[in-house]
Design a protein around this motif. Sequence first.
Motif, PDB file in Angstrom:
ATOM      1  N   TYR A  39      53.212  10.144  33.821  1.00 31.62           N
ATOM      2  CA  TYR A  39      52.254   9.039  33.777  1.00 31.62           C
ATOM      3  C   TYR A  39      50.856   9.637  33.778  1.00 31.62           C
ATOM      4  CZ  TYR A  39      51.437   3.990  34.336  1.00 31.62           C
ATOM      5  OH  TYR A  39      51.116   2.663  34.124  1.00 31.62           O
ATOM      6  N   THR A  40      50.081   9.299  32.768  1.00 29.02           N
ATOM      7  CA  THR A  40      48.764   9.897  32.582  1.00 29.02           C
ATOM      8  C   THR A  40      47.655   8.870  32.809  1.00 29.02           C
ATOM      9  OG1 THR A  40      48.617   9.360  30.227  1.00 29.02           O
ATOM     10  CG2 THR A  40      49.803  11.379  30.825  1.00 29.02           C
ATOM     11  N   TYR A  85      48.833   0.531  30.908  1.00 31.78           N
ATOM     12  CA  TYR A  85      49.984  -0.173  31.478  1.00 31.78           C
ATOM     13  C   TYR A  85      49.812  -0.571  32.948  1.00 31.78           C
ATOM     14  CZ  TYR A  85      52.153   1.650  27.238  1.00 31.78           C
ATOM     15  OH  TYR A  85      52.439   1.953  25.928  1.00 31.78           O
ATOM     16  N   GLY A  86      48.739  -0.147  33.592  1.00 39.74           N
ATOM     17  CA  GLY A  86      48.475  -0.594  34.949  1.00 39.74           C
ATOM     18  C   GLY A  86      48.754   0.445  36.018  1.00 39.74           C
ATOM     19  N   ASN A  87      48.503   0.057  37.269  1.00 38.84           N
ATOM     20  CA  ASN A  87      48.590   0.975  38.405  1.00 38.84           C
ATOM     21  C   ASN A  87      49.995   1.118  38.987  1.00 38.84           C
ATOM     22  OD1 ASN A  87      45.846   1.383  38.195  1.00 38.84           O
ATOM     23  ND2 ASN A  87      45.309  -0.094  39.799  1.00 38.84           N
ATOM     24  N   CYS A  95      45.708  11.168  36.827  1.00 36.89           N
ATOM     25  CA  CYS A  95      46.309   9.851  36.612  1.00 36.89           C
ATOM     26  C   CYS A  95      45.538   8.729  37.310  1.00 36.89           C
ATOM     27  CB  CYS A  95      47.765   9.865  37.078  1.00 36.89           C
ATOM     28  SG  CYS A  95      48.650   8.339  36.725  1.00 36.89           S
ATOM     29  N   PHE A  96      45.258   8.887  38.596  1.00 35.33           N
ATOM     30  CA  PHE A  96      44.534   7.852  39.347  1.00 35.33           C
ATOM     31  C   PHE A  96      43.149   8.332  39.783  1.00 35.33           C
ATOM     32  CE2 PHE A  96      48.981   6.683  39.803  1.00 35.33           C
ATOM     33  CZ  PHE A  96      48.954   5.312  39.595  1.00 35.33           C
ATOM     34  N   PHE A 116      44.921  11.516  43.249  1.00 37.32           N
ATOM     35  CA  PHE A 116      44.320  10.398  43.988  1.00 37.32           C
ATOM     36  C   PHE A 116      42.919  10.726  44.502  1.00 37.32           C
ATOM     37  CE2 PHE A 116      48.944   9.849  44.502  1.00 37.32           C
ATOM     38  CZ  PHE A 116      49.078   8.589  43.931  1.00 37.32           C
ATOM     39  N   LYS A 117      42.309  11.730  43.928  1.00 33.76           N
ATOM     40  CA  LYS A 117      40.980  12.131  44.378  1.00 33.76           C
ATOM     41  C   LYS A 117      39.956  11.036  44.065  1.00 33.76           C
ATOM     42  CE  LYS A 117      37.818  16.084  44.293  1.00 33.76           C
ATOM     43  NZ  LYS A 117      37.966  16.336  45.735  1.00 33.76           N
ATOM     44  N   GLU A 118      39.102  10.772  45.039  1.00 36.40           N
ATOM     45  CA  GLU A 118      38.025   9.778  44.924  1.00 36.40           C
ATOM     46  C   GLU A 118      38.547   8.368  44.652  1.00 36.40           C
ATOM     47  OE1 GLU A 118      34.522  10.951  42.738  1.00 36.40           O
ATOM     48  OE2 GLU A 118      34.993  13.079  43.014  1.00 36.40           O
ATOM     49  N   CYS A 119      39.754   8.091  45.151  1.00 35.48           N
ATOM     50  CA  CYS A 119      40.267   6.710  45.132  1.00 35.48           C
ATOM     51  C   CYS A 119      39.820   6.057  46.439  1.00 35.48           C
ATOM     52  CB  CYS A 119      41.788   6.696  44.999  1.00 35.48           C
ATOM     53  SG  CYS A 119      42.401   7.260  43.409  1.00 35.48           S
TER      54      CYS A 119
END
Length: 345
Positions: free
Chosen positions: A103-104, A111-113, A126-127, A150-153
């Motif tokens: 998943y990129t 296609y969403g989260n 990816c996120f 998930f960096k900077e989420c």
Amino acid sequence: MRIGYNEIMITSKYFNDINDFINLEIGIKRFQGNMERFHFNPIPLNEHSRKLFPNIETFHIYNYNDKTFKDGRIFKYVIWNTVDYSKYLQEKEQGNICKNIEYTLCDRIKYGNTIPSEVKSLRHDCFYKCSSLTTINIPSSIIKIGHWCFKECYSLTSISIDNLQFIIEGRIFMNEPVLISCEIPYNLQTINGKNIEKKDINEFIIPSSITKLGDWCFCYCYSLTSIIIPSSVIKLGYRCFFYMFKIGNECFYDCKSLTSINIPSSIKSFGRGCFYGCYSLKSINIPSSISKIGNYCFESCKSLISINIPSSITAFGDVCFCECGCVEELKKNERIPRNCFDECC
């Protein structure tokens, strides 16, 4: 017991290259025609070897650069190399199978989260900086998480993990038999509905249910000074100990705080620079399963005063013991070539 056609066909599925198949049929007359019995290609093929497997119906693509064919009776493809989720959907429409789906960032935007159940890995971006992400479920099908996933989420406060293992410092560990991890997002508050509690640890014992340490698994575990790897582990992922107090390119490269490590008998060799710059490493017991020590493997291990050299070691890399704490003692071992100490002689 006499080996029959079916048994030899099953066995030959694990051959490494086309020469193994050819030698089998040349060497044992009753197994002639073995390749003709295959309805899929057990190895990558080229123009020549394709002719030796005339009855292929399902074509397996093992690597990105594999030669593909659309001739004969081929009606389906099985793709083993990593493909993104969008590519997977295209292949699925054509009746093909993808084994490793990633998943990129582009997939997520399109296609969403929510991570689709078919996905095996999350690409590093990816996120990344996904400001809309507040909660996410990581299914047990995920066997790889990109380093910056998930960096900077900053809005992400809750994560659900199907197969949570443990939480230490700034990392979450999950899944088995492949142990993977991800950095704890900055504002994360709960994991599986419970408030998280970060713990610094000095010693880590990997469970025996683990067979592989995933890429970047223990990176940035600054306080970790000792790790015990069980014999169940047969593979260490790329940079799995990177920056464990600045662990560099190779497995334990420049791991300045590491004082001891237990090497399981399942490990067969030490790669280049494996323990380079492990200044605090004082002793190591090399199991008899080790047959090779790579270039500059123990270079600059200045505190190393105890190391055994089992007779199983037949290959010593260049400068593998240069500036090692026990270099003078090692020089007395006639089995160790002089090039192992070249730069410190």
